[in-house]
Scaffold this motif. Structure first.
Motif, PDB file in Angstrom:
ATOM      1  N   TYR A 160       3.037  -7.830  -7.437  1.00 37.26           N
ATOM      2  CA  TYR A 160       3.529  -9.092  -6.755  1.00 37.26           C
ATOM      3  C   TYR A 160       2.825 -10.314  -7.210  1.00 37.26           C
ATOM      4  O   TYR A 160       1.548 -10.249  -7.683  1.00 37.26           O
ATOM      5  CB  TYR A 160       3.098  -8.732  -5.457  1.00 37.26           C
ATOM      6  CG  TYR A 160       3.346  -9.753  -4.325  1.00 37.26           C
ATOM      7  CD1 TYR A 160       4.629  -9.512  -3.400  1.00 37.26           C
ATOM      8  CD2 TYR A 160       2.826 -11.320  -4.034  1.00 37.26           C
ATOM      9  CE1 TYR A 160       5.030 -10.539  -2.533  1.00 37.26           C
ATOM     10  CE2 TYR A 160       3.307 -12.056  -3.047  1.00 37.26           C
ATOM     11  CZ  TYR A 160       4.499 -11.769  -2.470  1.00 37.26           C
ATOM     12  OH  TYR A 160       4.885 -12.501  -1.449  1.00 37.26           O
ATOM     13  N   TRP A 163      16.571 -16.290  -1.642  1.00 39.73           N
ATOM     14  CA  TRP A 163      15.780 -17.599  -0.670  1.00 39.73           C
ATOM     15  C   TRP A 163      15.677 -18.758  -1.472  1.00 39.73           C
ATOM     16  O   TRP A 163      14.858 -19.732  -1.018  1.00 39.73           O
ATOM     17  CB  TRP A 163      14.602 -17.027   0.029  1.00 39.73           C
ATOM     18  CG  TRP A 163      15.148 -15.813   0.854  1.00 39.73           C
ATOM     19  CD1 TRP A 163      16.043 -15.494   1.635  1.00 39.73           C
ATOM     20  CD2 TRP A 163      14.076 -14.592   0.844  1.00 39.73           C
ATOM     21  NE1 TRP A 163      15.834 -14.229   2.205  1.00 39.73           N
ATOM     22  CE2 TRP A 163      14.651 -13.825   1.684  1.00 39.73           C
ATOM     23  CE3 TRP A 163      12.783 -14.304  -0.076  1.00 39.73           C
ATOM     24  CZ2 TRP A 163      14.181 -12.455   1.736  1.00 39.73           C
ATOM     25  CZ3 TRP A 163      12.415 -12.942   0.312  1.00 39.73           C
ATOM     26  CH2 TRP A 163      13.143 -12.108   1.161  1.00 39.73           C
ATOM     27  N   ASN A 203       5.885 -19.532  -2.962  1.00 38.46           N
ATOM     28  CA  ASN A 203       5.126 -18.405  -2.036  1.00 38.46           C
ATOM     29  C   ASN A 203       3.603 -18.643  -1.829  1.00 38.46           C
ATOM     30  O   ASN A 203       2.835 -17.952  -1.518  1.00 38.46           O
ATOM     31  CB  ASN A 203       5.433 -17.048  -2.653  1.00 38.46           C
ATOM     32  CG  ASN A 203       4.610 -16.753  -4.011  1.00 38.46           C
ATOM     33  OD1 ASN A 203       3.967 -17.813  -4.642  1.00 38.46           O
ATOM     34  ND2 ASN A 203       4.896 -15.823  -4.517  1.00 38.46           N
ATOM     35  N   VAL A 205       9.325 -17.267   3.818  1.00 37.12           N
ATOM     36  CA  VAL A 205       9.602 -16.302   2.856  1.00 37.12           C
ATOM     37  C   VAL A 205       8.501 -14.992   2.813  1.00 37.12           C
ATOM     38  O   VAL A 205       8.711 -13.874   2.584  1.00 37.12           O
ATOM     39  CB  VAL A 205       9.584 -16.995   1.407  1.00 37.12           C
ATOM     40  CG1 VAL A 205       9.676 -15.945   0.362  1.00 37.12           C
ATOM     41  CG2 VAL A 205      10.866 -17.884   1.403  1.00 37.12           C
ATOM     42  N   LEU A 206       7.378 -15.560   3.127  1.00 37.09           N
ATOM     43  CA  LEU A 206       6.105 -14.489   3.073  1.00 37.09           C
ATOM     44  C   LEU A 206       6.243 -13.501   4.343  1.00 37.09           C
ATOM     45  O   LEU A 206       6.156 -12.375   4.059  1.00 37.09           O
ATOM     46  CB  LEU A 206       4.683 -15.155   3.141  1.00 37.09           C
ATOM     47  CG  LEU A 206       4.288 -15.948   2.139  1.00 37.09           C
ATOM     48  CD1 LEU A 206       2.996 -16.722   2.256  1.00 37.09           C
ATOM     49  CD2 LEU A 206       4.210 -15.097   0.624  1.00 37.09           C
ATOM     50  N   LYS A 250       9.449 -12.664   5.656  1.00 38.24           N
ATOM     51  CA  LYS A 250      10.490 -11.939   5.422  1.00 38.24           C
ATOM     52  C   LYS A 250      10.141 -10.847   4.300  1.00 38.24           C
ATOM     53  O   LYS A 250      10.706  -9.534   4.510  1.00 38.24           O
ATOM     54  CB  LYS A 250      11.767 -12.846   4.918  1.00 38.24           C
ATOM     55  CG  LYS A 250      13.112 -12.147   4.753  1.00 38.24           C
ATOM     56  CD  LYS A 250      13.483 -11.908   6.257  1.00 38.24           C
ATOM     57  CE  LYS A 250      14.793 -11.394   6.466  1.00 38.24           C
ATOM     58  NZ  LYS A 250      15.148 -10.853   7.633  1.00 38.24           N
ATOM     59  N   GLN A 251       9.401 -11.405   3.315  1.00 37.89           N
ATOM     60  CA  GLN A 251       9.107 -10.279   2.194  1.00 37.89           C
ATOM     61  C   GLN A 251       8.269  -9.288   2.813  1.00 37.89           C
ATOM     62  O   GLN A 251       8.560  -7.958   2.535  1.00 37.89           O
ATOM     63  CB  GLN A 251       8.337 -10.991   1.146  1.00 37.89           C
ATOM     64  CG  GLN A 251       9.090 -11.725   0.289  1.00 37.89           C
ATOM     65  CD  GLN A 251       8.384 -12.403  -0.737  1.00 37.89           C
ATOM     66  OE1 GLN A 251       6.989 -12.749  -0.650  1.00 37.89           O
ATOM     67  NE2 GLN A 251       9.114 -13.028  -1.964  1.00 37.89           N
ATOM     68  N   LEU A 303       9.405  -5.413   2.453  1.00 37.13           N
ATOM     69  CA  LEU A 303       8.664  -4.414   1.978  1.00 37.13           C
ATOM     70  C   LEU A 303       8.077  -3.112   3.055  1.00 37.13           C
ATOM     71  O   LEU A 303       7.964  -1.974   2.493  1.00 37.13           O
ATOM     72  CB  LEU A 303       7.419  -4.968   1.365  1.00 37.13           C
ATOM     73  CG  LEU A 303       7.519  -6.112   0.086  1.00 37.13           C
ATOM     74  CD1 LEU A 303       6.194  -6.668  -0.140  1.00 37.13           C
ATOM     75  CD2 LEU A 303       7.927  -5.128  -1.133  1.00 37.13           C
ATOM     76  N   TRP A 325       0.752 -12.232   6.700  1.00 36.65           N
ATOM     77  CA  TRP A 325       1.024 -10.768   6.979  1.00 36.65           C
ATOM     78  C   TRP A 325       0.218 -10.093   8.083  1.00 36.65           C
ATOM     79  O   TRP A 325       0.533  -9.222   8.787  1.00 36.65           O
ATOM     80  CB  TRP A 325       0.568 -10.196   5.586  1.00 36.65           C
ATOM     81  CG  TRP A 325       1.756 -10.244   4.509  1.00 36.65           C
ATOM     82  CD1 TRP A 325       2.867 -11.067   4.689  1.00 36.65           C
ATOM     83  CD2 TRP A 325       1.775  -9.427   3.331  1.00 36.65           C
ATOM     84  NE1 TRP A 325       3.511 -10.920   3.581  1.00 36.65           N
ATOM     85  CE2 TRP A 325       3.010  -9.865   2.602  1.00 36.65           C
ATOM     86  CE3 TRP A 325       1.257  -8.467   2.817  1.00 36.65           C
ATOM     87  CZ2 TRP A 325       3.535  -9.417   1.505  1.00 36.65           C
ATOM     88  CZ3 TRP A 325       1.805  -7.757   1.569  1.00 36.65           C
ATOM     89  CH2 TRP A 325       2.871  -8.276   1.132  1.00 36.65           C
ATOM     90  N   THR A 329       2.976  -4.034   7.162  1.00 35.96           N
ATOM     91  CA  THR A 329       3.088  -4.823   5.803  1.00 35.96           C
ATOM     92  C   THR A 329       2.288  -3.705   5.129  1.00 35.96           C
ATOM     93  O   THR A 329       1.391  -3.027   5.266  1.00 35.96           O
ATOM     94  CB  THR A 329       2.509  -5.984   5.951  1.00 35.96           C
ATOM     95  OG1 THR A 329       1.048  -5.768   6.093  1.00 35.96           O
ATOM     96  CG2 THR A 329       2.785  -6.677   7.182  1.00 35.96           C
TER      97      THR A 329
END
Length: 720
Positions: A537, A584, A589, A595-596, A598-599, A603, A633, A643
């Motif tokens: 990541y 996106w 990030n 975005v964080l 959604k990721q 994941l 998260w 997460t």
């Protein structure tokens, strides 16, 4: 030296500036010889008399002409390097001279030979003020006969950067260019504590210095930093101090100036009409359009005595390298400053404290921040308070809530609070209170929705009276909070495990853009115990989000011949690339919370157990991006999203740099118990990928080394 191209004649005369009685030397320009005047100050600017073509003849060694950051100068100075030039002396006599240098300390030893014979040793004792903040070295004397002389300067040590040589008859002041004693030179007086650690720091919002001087002054020098790209802008303003920090900034500045894209490591020369002795606030704010662009100042960890520094409105911390300019001597002009706010409340030990007594640090409040304290009151009490050390200049708000504890943070805050209140006009260094009559029970005191620029106080150790929460996650640090009235408090219950939403992603099917079909559960089999799925990541995207976007797919479509040609012009200056535009967009990030989140959800759906941050270059951990990810998260986990947990892959080759990375991760996250439910454990300890042996050499190295479990990494870039 025989080459005429190094000789020139000084054809201009010095201009006498009677305003404030300052006299400036006109730098030497192109001609046949460098002529030393017997009446005036002569300044020989090395970046103007030497060119890169002169390397190996007129100057040697590691020396080079640096011209990309403003006026040219000698950089890369190493012991034994030398340069030489010719002087044409108009009249025999006694002269004195010095060098103009830039450095962070008093470096510089010069050995000057004249015509290959007489040697003069000059050891500098004047402290530098910045890499390109030109100041005069210690002076030396020399007797010169009339005529042409070859001067060779040999360096006796590494550093500093060298801008020029200043030489004049003994009756001419090297600092002012005037007759000695005719003009009082402007002295620059530092505001930092030079004995404390130094370095460069970015300004994410603002920094300020409060000072009270007994001398008049008419300028300030500020040592800036833009990390080599000359991008980023600062606004510098000077205010007369008016009762408190916030009230001062609500007034009109006495002087202000914008510095747009200053050259990296340059000196911001802030000049204004003469200011009388008195108390002032220097305010420096980042006005850069792109929030990811780095701009800041050099400085020290502490301000000098009787000077107070601020970072984003909070007292203390890093003090920018700033000097005030005064013609009234170099004696310390600073006297004690006023309180930040006359209504400030000083923290005192109390029986109702829900935190351990100790030094406090400030943590930011904003719309996303959530802080909480879980405690068990065994008797009735009249409310809860939280200490607010810093508030923004404009009106500030804050929401305080009290919940009945129901198992864990997530389930607790989903129920209606037993009391809540949004406070306005919260004061600096004050207790914000939620009043009420509450019976004995177990509660969660929540602090949310603070105005940007507000902060809370934390003691960075755990409490035995309460559990403390940072962005919904239980932490090993403690919010400075207390109950109102003498309520008896005992240790709270341990929070129950978070329940996660069970999705149906195990049954999902998919086909990618190359028509590759994902395997199904019937092909892969059920999840196997003791097996984990990890993914690489890249938090480091946050450091380059301000760079120009390079879409490789578009580029090679336009220039197909560039695919196998590294030197193709299409690649020139392109170092940070996207293979294609992400789903996106070209997000950052390090700041894009959507975005964080959604990721995290995707994941979790994919069943990924752990992400390994790519920290494989240098000492960089991109720690700010990691902390933002952990915030988001942790909030996702509180909402039932399972997460991945976190770990990091560290520097692959340079193990002393790996040690620096491990220490930063330990200091900023693990030692504080932050986001502990996100840590990925292996063999009973948090896992890191790397070689930790050099950690043992650090001051608390054994403690850090023993905290983690490690797995070595053995990368290979070979095709096989």
């Amino acid at each position: 030296m025989k080459k005429n191209k190094f000789k020139r004649t000084l054809t201009a005369v010095l201009a006498c500036m009677l305003c404030f009685s300052t006299f400036a030397a006109i730098p030497v320009y192109a001609g046949d010889a460098v002529t030393v005047s017997d009446e005036k100050l002569t300044e020989i600017v090395f970046g103007e008399i030497f060119t890169t073509a002169d390397k190996g003849t007129a100057y040697t060694g590691n020396l080079y002409i640096e011209s990309s950051m403003g006026p040219a100068y000698f950089d890369g100075v190493r012991r034994g390097d030398w340069f030489e030039f010719d002087l044409n002396v108009e009249s025999a006599g006694e002269y004195h001279f010095c060098f103009s240098f830039g450095w962070m300390d008093a470096s510089g030893t010069y050995r000057i030979s004249i015509d290959g014979g007489e040697t003069i040793n000059l050891k500098n004792t004047v402290s530098g003020k910045g890499w390109r903040h030109w100041v005069n070295t210690t002076e030396a004397k020399v007797s010169l006969t009339a005529g042409t002389h070859t001067i060779r300067v040999t360096m006796g040590g590494d550093g500093p950067n060298i801008y020029s040589l200043k030489i004049a008859p003994m009756n001419i002041d090297l600092a002012t260019g005037a007759e000695v004693g005719a003009v009082t030179p402007k002295e620059s007086i530092a505001m930092t504590d030079g004995s404390s650690p130094s370095g460069a720091r970015t300004i994410s919002g603002s920094t300020a210095i409060q000072f009270n001087t007994t001398k008049v002054f008419d300028g300030m020098d500020i040592s800036s930093a833009s990390w080599n790209n000359n991008l980023g802008s600062l606004r510098v303003s000077l205010f007369k101090w008016n009762t408190s920090y916030n009230k001062t900034l609500q007034g009109e500045p006495l002087a202000t100036k914008d510095y747009i894209n200053p050259v990296d490591n340059s000196v911001l020369q802030f000049r204004f009409d003469e200011m009388k002795a008195g108390e002032y606030l220097l305010y420096i704010e980042n006005i850069t359009d792109n929030p990811a662009e780095e701009i800041g100042t050099w400085g020290n960890e502490k301000a000098r005595p009787n000077v107070r520094s601020y970072v984003n409105g909070a007292e203390g911390g890093f003090c920018p390298a700033v000097w005030i300019l005064s013609a009234e001597g170099v004696e310390d002009p600073f006297i004690p400053v006023s309180p930040i706010d006359p209504d400030s409340v000083i923290l005192e030990l109390s029986d109702t404290d829900l935190y351990p007594w100790g030094d406090t640090v400030e943590y930011k409040m904003n719309a996303d921040a959530q802080y909480g304290v879980q405690f068990k009151a065994t008797s009735a009490f009249k409310g809860c308070e939280v200490y607010i050390p810093t508030v923004p200049v404009e009106d500030s708000t804050l929401t305080l809530s009290l919940y009945k504890w129901t198992g864990n943070y997530s389930t607790t805050v989903k129920a209606p609070p037993v009391a809540t209140k949004t406070l306005t006009n919260v004061g600096r260094s004050s207790w914000a209170r939620l009043d009420g009559d509450f019976p004995a029970d177990e509660y969660l005191f929540s602090v949310t929705d603070g105005t940007e620029g507000m902060s809370v106080a934390m003691v960075e150790q755990a409490s035995d009276k309460a559990n403390h929460y940072l962005h919904t996650a239980k932490a090993g640090i403690s919010l400075v909070a207390r109950t109102v009235s003498d309520a008896a408090v005992t240790a709270p219950t341990a929070p129950t495990a978070q329940e996660f939403i069970s999705g149906d992603s195990v049954y999902w099917v998919g086909t990618d853009g190359l028509d590759r079909v994902l395997p199904t559960a019937s092909e892969t089999g059920e999840k196997r115990e003791g097996k984990y799925v990890g993914i690489f990541y890249h938090t480091w995207h946050s450091a380059f989000a301000h760079s120009d976007v390079v879409n490789v797919t578009e580029l090679v479509t336009k220039y197909p011949e560039a695919i196998l040609d590294y030197n193709h012009p299409a690649w020139e200056g392109r170092t940070n690339c996207f293979w294609n535009e992400p789903l996106w967009g070209y997000y950052n990030n390090g700041i894009d919370r959507w975005v964080l989140r959604k990721q995290a959800e995707l994941l979790a759906d994919a069943g990924v157990d752990v992400v390994f941050f790519d920290n494989t270059n240098g000492t960089m951990n991109f720690i700010d991006a990691i902390l933002i990810l952990c915030e988001v998260w942790a909030e996702a986990r509180a909402d039932g999203v399972k997460t991945p947990q976190i770990s990091a892959m560290l520097n692959m080759y340079t193990y002393n740099e790996t040690a620096i990375q491990i220490k930063e991760l330990y200091d900023k996250i693990y030692s504080k118990g932050l986001y502990q439910d996100l840590w990925f454990y292996w063999e009973g300890k948090p896992l890191l990928l790397g070689y930790p042996e050099e950690v043992k050499r650090l001051e608390n190295g054994k403690e850090i080394y023993d905290f983690f479990s490690y797995r070595p990494i053995n990368p290979s870039y070979n095709e096989n």
